[in-house]
Design a protein around this motif. Structure first.
Motif, PDB file in Angstrom:
ATOM      1  N   VAL A   1       0.797  -1.081  -0.034  1.00 52.98           N
ATOM      2  CA  VAL A   1      -0.022  -0.116  -0.034  1.00 52.98           C
ATOM      3  C   VAL A   1       0.936   1.302  -0.103  1.00 52.98           C
ATOM      4  O   VAL A   1       0.559   2.043  -0.827  1.00 52.98           O
ATOM      5  N   LEU A   2       1.923   1.338   0.830  1.00 53.35           N
ATOM      6  CA  LEU A   2       2.707   2.364   1.070  1.00 53.35           C
ATOM      7  C   LEU A   2       3.768   2.466   0.111  1.00 53.35           C
ATOM      8  O   LEU A   2       4.551   3.629   0.099  1.00 53.35           O
ATOM      9  N   ALA A   3       4.381   1.340  -0.224  1.00 54.73           N
ATOM     10  CA  ALA A   3       5.730   1.475  -0.662  1.00 54.73           C
ATOM     11  C   ALA A   3       5.833   0.611  -2.034  1.00 54.73           C
ATOM     12  O   ALA A   3       6.869   0.297  -2.620  1.00 54.73           O
TER      13      ALA A   3
ATOM     14  N   TYR B   1       7.883   1.503  -5.116  1.00 52.75           N
ATOM     15  CA  TYR B   1       9.287   1.696  -4.825  1.00 52.75           C
ATOM     16  C   TYR B   1       9.966   0.318  -4.681  1.00 52.75           C
ATOM     17  O   TYR B   1      11.073   0.193  -5.047  1.00 52.75           O
ATOM     18  N   VAL B   2       9.324  -0.467  -4.094  1.00 52.34           N
ATOM     19  CA  VAL B   2      10.062  -1.961  -3.901  1.00 52.34           C
ATOM     20  C   VAL B   2       9.736  -3.066  -4.762  1.00 52.34           C
ATOM     21  O   VAL B   2      10.325  -3.808  -4.778  1.00 52.34           O
ATOM     22  N   GLY B   3       8.624  -2.770  -5.640  1.00 51.87           N
ATOM     23  CA  GLY B   3       8.141  -3.828  -6.476  1.00 51.87           C
ATOM     24  C   GLY B   3       7.800  -5.086  -5.912  1.00 51.87           C
ATOM     25  O   GLY B   3       7.792  -5.274  -4.707  1.00 51.87           O
TER      26      GLY B   3
ATOM     27  N   VAL C   1      -5.658   4.265   8.470  1.00 51.32           N
ATOM     28  CA  VAL C   1      -5.281   5.493   9.160  1.00 51.32           C
ATOM     29  C   VAL C   1      -3.981   6.069   8.563  1.00 51.32           C
ATOM     30  O   VAL C   1      -3.946   7.340   8.347  1.00 51.32           O
ATOM     31  N   VAL C   2      -3.058   5.230   8.328  1.00 56.59           N
ATOM     32  CA  VAL C   2      -1.755   5.855   7.887  1.00 56.59           C
ATOM     33  C   VAL C   2      -1.940   6.245   6.377  1.00 56.59           C
ATOM     34  O   VAL C   2      -1.236   7.390   5.927  1.00 56.59           O
ATOM     35  N   ALA C   3      -2.613   5.311   5.691  1.00 52.58           N
ATOM     36  CA  ALA C   3      -2.583   5.742   4.347  1.00 52.58           C
ATOM     37  C   ALA C   3      -3.234   6.936   3.953  1.00 52.58           C
ATOM     38  O   ALA C   3      -3.107   7.335   3.062  1.00 52.58           O
ATOM     39  N   LYS C   4      -4.561   6.958   4.749  1.00 54.56           N
ATOM     40  CA  LYS C   4      -5.288   8.215   4.543  1.00 54.56           C
ATOM     41  C   LYS C   4      -4.412   9.725   4.904  1.00 54.56           C
ATOM     42  O   LYS C   4      -4.688  10.690   4.440  1.00 54.56           O
TER      43      LYS C   4
END
Length: 259
Positions: free
Chosen positions: A25-27, A30-32, A98-101
């Protein structure tokens, strides 16, 4: 001990979803695929080192079902594990949401690390193919767990092959379905993704459970019986008169020869 084990399963599943699904979700860009696969493997390895000796660090209802089918865990204990795992998966997904928002422009609706088939699959795999793929991938994971576990726990270096298996199944499965192999990991993100993700989640609950049960059945056929796994006793040598017999000989007592 049972309370501690259930708490560990709840916390372990929560952390697996937050960090491993969080890598998607967050990376993800970038990380694939390789980075995501390694994230799942490394998180599970860390959790196994932390909780393995207490609960076995199943953090996966399919693994727990495999333990039940293999006769290593009673269904009542398994029910507690399943409740903790699904609850942990949902809470982990909530924290991730919550973090993703807080990230501007991050897409959550319809995605959010959820699994899918058909138009939601990177390669467009159909429903039958998705079911077979998830069943086969889960079979490998649960079979490795059963092979290295002591009764129902995975401790010490036994966590390494399990983590490697989880990473490998993600390398294969991410292009197909996004890789579930874990009903608790799939349910939490699907709740927040909504729509088609939630309508398809049944497959990612059912197929891993079938794969886990099948792994237990095959493991019963392939494992060594207790008698076969015990080393053969060393052949006994005929005992001759040793130094201990010398006093008896001096006293005129004939030594007893072993037969």
């Amino acid at each position: 001990m049972r309370k501690q084990a259930i708490t560990c399963e709840f916390l372990g599943t929560l952390l697996l979803v937050f960090f491993a699904v969080g890598s998607v979700v967050l990376a993800g860009e970038y990380v694939g695929t390789l980075g995501t696969a390694l994230a799942f493997g490394f998180v599970l390895l860390a959790l196994t080192g932390s909780f393995g000796a207490i609960s076995g660090c199943h953090v996966n209802p399919a693994v727990t079902l495999g333990m039940v089918c293999a006769g290593r865990m009673d269904p009542r204990t398994a029910a507690g594990y399943w409740t903790a795992q699904f609850a942990g998966g949902i809470v982990g997904a909530t924290l991730l949401f919550v973090v993703a928002k807080q990230v501007p422009g991050l897409r959550i609706k319809g995605a959010f690390g959820s699994n899918g088939y058909g138009s939601r699959s990177p390669v467009g795999i159909n429903i039958a193919g998705a079911f077979l793929a998830e069943m086969a991938l889960t079979f490998l994971l649960v079979f490795v767990v059963l092979a290295v576990a002591r009764r129902s726990t995975v401790v010490g270096f036994a966590g390494v092959p399990v983590a490697m298996a989880l990473a490998v199944v993600h390398l294969v499965g991410i292009p197909l379905t996004g890789t579930s192999v874990n009903p608790a990991r799939s349910l939490g993100p699907a709740i927040f993704a909504g729509g088609a993700a939630l309508s398809q989640v049944w497959l990612f609950v059912a197929a891993p459970l079938v794969g886990g049960a099948l792994a237990a059945a095959v493991h019963r056929l392939t494992q060594l019986s207790p008698a076969a796994s015990e080393p053969e006793p060393e052949p006994e040598l005929e005992a001759g008169p040793g130094p201990e017999a010398a006093p008896e000989a001096e006293a005129g007592v004939a030594p007893v020869r072993a037969r």
